[in-house]
Design an enzyme around this catalytic site. Sequence first.
Site, short mmCIF file in Angstrom:
data_model
loop_
_atom_site.label_atom_id
_atom_site.label_comp_id
_atom_site.label_asym_id
_atom_site.label_seq_id
_atom_site.Cartn_x
_atom_site.Cartn_y
_atom_site.Cartn_z
CB CYS A 3 -1.11 0.38 0.98
SG CYS A 3 -2.36 1.20 1.27
CG ASP A 58 -3.29 -0.08 9.99
OD1 ASP A 58 -2.35 -0.98 10.80
OD2 ASP A 58 -3.29 0.67 9.48
#
Length: 240
Positions: free
Chosen positions: A16, A139
């Site tokens: 990412c 996360d």
Amino acid sequence: MSPASAPDKTCLVKICGLSTPDTLEASLTAGADLIGLVHFPKSPRHVDLDLGAALSRQARGRAERVALLVDPDDALVAAVVAALDPDWLQLHGRESPERVAAVKVRTGRPVMKALGIATADDLARAARYAGVADRLLYDAKPAPGAVLPGGNGHAFDWALLAGAGRDHPFMLSGGLTPDTVAEALAMTAAQAVDVSSGVESSPGRKDPDRIAAFVAAAKRVACDKRAASEPQIAPEARRA
């Protein structure tokens, strides 16, 4: 490559926060299954719509393209979809389950929802999104007052996720590096992993060598698991 035709779900790797053609190419060459393009001006990994569109075209057909947004309004969602034509949308803000469902309907794209985890209570609250989002991304929960909702290089207690994937698929993120991803996969049995700061030499600057090392480490764990689950052939049968 569409989400429905993705490769082996036990070893999906997402890189990412890519922002240059060279580091995107390094990710594709390394074997990343998904690439993430961040459209969030506060992030050092932000790409504007023109650059995002060019990077998305570069990755088309080679990896699934994920557009990451933070609490976007409908106009921004529409602009990003039109420019980037992503395979996935990633919502990384405080979007409610209802908002996730509305974005899916409005765009016709699968949505992954990022959820900050620090305690078992956070994980319990995240369950509200199961069955709404197409994939949950766990996360590390940002510290109070943090500018970024993710990409901070912090890990959380992976033991919290033991058994978390039985009812819905999830992706693991937060503080992962080429040195820690194997342990994280072993502890959580995550179906996918997501990395950004863990493959950078400085905030927003991806390191091709670290990208390659991360993908290789994650894929090695998945392949080892598959090998261990396959029936073992006796030596005499091999000689037959």
